[in-house]
Design a protein around this motif. Structure first.
Motif, PDB file in Angstrom:
ATOM      1  N   LEU A 264       0.839  -1.197   0.000  1.00 30.33           N
ATOM      2  CA  LEU A 264       0.000   0.000   0.000  1.00 30.33           C
ATOM      3  C   LEU A 264       0.870   1.240   0.000  1.00 30.33           C
ATOM      4  O   LEU A 264       2.019   1.215   0.408  1.00 30.33           O
ATOM      5  N   GLY A 265       0.292   2.310  -0.528  1.00 29.12           N
ATOM      6  CA  GLY A 265       1.053   3.539  -0.602  1.00 29.12           C
ATOM      7  C   GLY A 265       0.313   4.591  -1.386  1.00 29.12           C
ATOM      8  O   GLY A 265      -0.907   4.514  -1.562  1.00 29.12           O
ATOM      9  N   THR A 266       1.062   5.565  -1.859  1.00 27.37           N
ATOM     10  CA  THR A 266       0.466   6.673  -2.598  1.00 27.37           C
ATOM     11  C   THR A 266       0.753   6.533  -4.087  1.00 27.37           C
ATOM     12  O   THR A 266       1.683   5.837  -4.486  1.00 27.37           O
ATOM     13  N   VAL A 267      -0.086   7.200  -4.873  1.00 26.67           N
ATOM     14  CA  VAL A 267       0.038   7.170  -6.332  1.00 26.67           C
ATOM     15  C   VAL A 267       0.208   8.622  -6.783  1.00 26.67           C
ATOM     16  O   VAL A 267      -0.778   9.310  -7.056  1.00 26.67           O
TER      17      VAL A 267
ATOM     18  N   VAL B  10      -3.786  -0.068  -2.956  1.00 26.91           N
ATOM     19  CA  VAL B  10      -3.677  -1.250  -2.099  1.00 26.91           C
ATOM     20  C   VAL B  10      -3.574  -2.466  -3.020  1.00 26.91           C
ATOM     21  O   VAL B  10      -4.399  -2.653  -3.911  1.00 26.91           O
ATOM     22  N   MET B  11      -2.548  -3.233  -2.815  1.00 24.14           N
ATOM     23  CA  MET B  11      -2.317  -4.457  -3.576  1.00 24.14           C
ATOM     24  C   MET B  11      -2.523  -5.614  -2.607  1.00 24.14           C
ATOM     25  O   MET B  11      -1.923  -5.616  -1.524  1.00 24.14           O
ATOM     26  N   SER B  12      -3.365  -6.563  -2.935  1.00 20.05           N
ATOM     27  CA  SER B  12      -3.628  -7.639  -1.965  1.00 20.05           C
ATOM     28  C   SER B  12      -4.190  -8.872  -2.653  1.00 20.05           C
ATOM     29  O   SER B  12      -4.468  -8.850  -3.856  1.00 20.05           O
TER      30      SER B  12
ATOM     31  N   PHE C 218      -5.983   4.024   3.425  1.00 16.85           N
ATOM     32  CA  PHE C 218      -5.624   3.918   2.011  1.00 16.85           C
ATOM     33  C   PHE C 218      -6.807   3.458   1.163  1.00 16.85           C
ATOM     34  O   PHE C 218      -6.722   3.430  -0.051  1.00 16.85           O
ATOM     35  N   THR C 219      -7.874   3.051   1.822  1.00 16.43           N
ATOM     36  CA  THR C 219      -9.032   2.531   1.083  1.00 16.43           C
ATOM     37  C   THR C 219     -10.268   3.402   1.253  1.00 16.43           C
ATOM     38  O   THR C 219     -11.365   3.003   0.869  1.00 16.43           O
TER      39      THR C 219
END
Lengths: 225, 252
Positions: A55-58, A77-79, A130-131
């Protein structure tokens, strides 16, 4: 004659599906940290039974996404990925994962909640901060593969990316939803919050749409004469 | 019970020693514990940078070969957050050169080989240009590269690589790996922003993913790698001097 037409047809098909020299366009760039949840062995990264979460910023997004980075914060968010196989190569591990997703959220900088990693995720701030906001993009990630140096966490990952959802799904023509993502990882950074595994910096590309044009059998035949 | 342990059984002595031990442990924790601040973002983020090395290939960067790179900055974070990389009238670019290969080491069987190349030396310079003109022209060096990345006057930052490592492989579908290094900043007009209160300069960590994918809009002819990366400041955890008296006060 039929053989020539068949050959031409097959050739056209082959050109259409060949991935080698396909032009790409940058869709978004992301920066963040990753961790494992569940994490059956906290001393190991990529162990069977673990779940990969990034997770992080874009900070940078490009068309066909329509964005406003001044007014909004974009987060990812990658999951959903879990290891299926681990191949040790020297000091490195090649870790292959099951499919997962990447989601991008848009959250007002003035009215929303700023992204906060906190420590020892998942926690009260992450991934929830983040979501929040609008889910603008959802993409599937397949063939997710992480190559990591076990000595320092330096490595990289890549995956096949396909746009599958989000509020801006309609911005993506049906023939422009496929692409790929890759990122570098590092365990050497001093700013990695406690409980996170690596620092991540990556980007995602879209394949340029396959160009087609209408023709007639007469023209195809004429070209073969 | 050991003689040393027996010596501490007198009640007053034991309490005092326990206090001291407790305070010492607490002090050690305070000094060594990671700060619970929000994670700092990269001080410099770019997209992209491109590297080239005459005579080199993704799987073999021969010893003695010199790698160079040029890049355009896409964002700044603290302590350089006052710089805006996204205004059209200004561009921020960087150039690195003189990274000398120590030769590629290959790991693994033919089907899953990983190639790691360490370098020695190397200098990186960051520039600000009020007449944006940087272009990743093919087949560097050429009239545009690196010249359009190093114009604009005196560099904002100058640093030396103390570590620079390229890691690639022969099995990733999209031809992806990583390039990482450490930087000692030594000059430039913005160097004071990287200094701690004590005057020491925070080193930089150069990280990111690399690809040798030659697809149009990803690779450029004549360059070996596209790099999506950033630099983080590796500032030491702040500490402050104190006295035992002050420390005891905290726990009373």
């Amino acid at each position: 004659m039929r053989k020539i037409v068949t050959t031409l047809f097959l050739l056209a098909c082959a050109v259409a599906v060949a991935p080698a020299a396909r032009a790409q366009s940058l869709l978004f760039d992301y920066v963040g940290f990753d961790y494992e949840s569940p994490n059956p062995n906290p001393g190991t990264f990529g162990e069977l039974g673990s779940g990969y979460v990034g997770l992080g910023t874009v900070p940078n997004l490009f068309g066909p996404l329509v964005t406003n980075v001044v007014a909004n914060e974009y987060t990812y968010v990658m999951s959903g990925m879990t290891p299926t196989g681990i191949v040790p190569v020297g000091p490195f591990l090649i870790i292959n994962y099951t499919p997962g997703t990447i989601e991008i959220y848009e959250d007002s900088r003035s009215l929303g909640t700023a992204a906060d990693y906190g420590v020892s995720p998942p926690n009260a701030q992450a991934p929830s901060s983040f979501t929040d906001g609008t889910q603008v993009l959802v993409g599937s990630l397949t063939s997710f593969q992480f190559v990591v140096d076990t000595a320092n966490g330096t490595g990289s990952f890549e995956a096949v990316f396909n746009v599958t959802g989000g509020s801006q799904l309609a911005n993506f023509p049906l023939n422009q939803r496929a692409g790929w993502t890759f990122a570098g990882s590092s365990g050497n950074a001093l700013n990695i919050p406690a409980g996170y595994a690596h620092q991540i910096d990556g980007q995602t590309f879209l394949d340029e749409p396959v160009t087609t044009h209408r023709t007639t059998w007469g023209r195809v035949k004429a070209g073969a004469r | 019970m050991t003689p040393r342990a027996l010596a501490t059984t007198a009640k007053g002595t034991t309490i005092m020693k326990r206090w001291t031990t407790l305070a010492m442990c607490a002090a050690m924790l305070l000094v060594s514990a990671p700060q619970s601040h929000a994670a700092a973002g990269p001080v410099i983020d770019w997209d992209p940078a491109y590297m080239w090395q005459p005579g080199g290939a993704f799987n073999n960067l021969p010893a003695g070969g010199i790698q160079r790179m040029v890049g355009t900055v896409s964002g700044f974070g603290a302590p350089l957050a006052f710089l805006n990389a996204n205004i059209p009238a200004r561009e921020y670019t960087f150039v690195a050169d003189s990274m000398v290969s120590l030769g590629t080491v290959t790991f693994g069987p033919p089907s899953t080989q990983i190639y790691q190349t360490d370098y020695t030396g190397g200098v990186i310079r960051l520039y600000e240009d009020v007449s944006p003109d940087a272009v990743f022209a093919a087949f560097p060096p050429n009239p545009q590269v690196p010249s359009t990345f190093e114009d604009g006057g005196a560099p904002l930052l100058v640093g030396y690589f103390t570590r620079y490592t390229v890691t690639t492989n022969n099995f990733t579908a999209f031809q992806t790996g990583s390039i990482e290094g450490d930087i000692n900043w030594v000059g430039g007009t913005l160097l004071p922003y990287f200094q701690t209160i004590g005057g020491a300069v925070c080193p930089g960590l150069f990280t990111g993913g690399a690809t040798w994918n030659t697809a149009p809009n990803v690779g450029i002819p004549g360059y070996l790698f596209r790099h999506d990366g950033k630099i983080d400041l590796q500032c030491p955890t702040p500490t402050s001097t104190s006295t035992w008296g002050r420390l005891k006060q905290i726990y009373r």
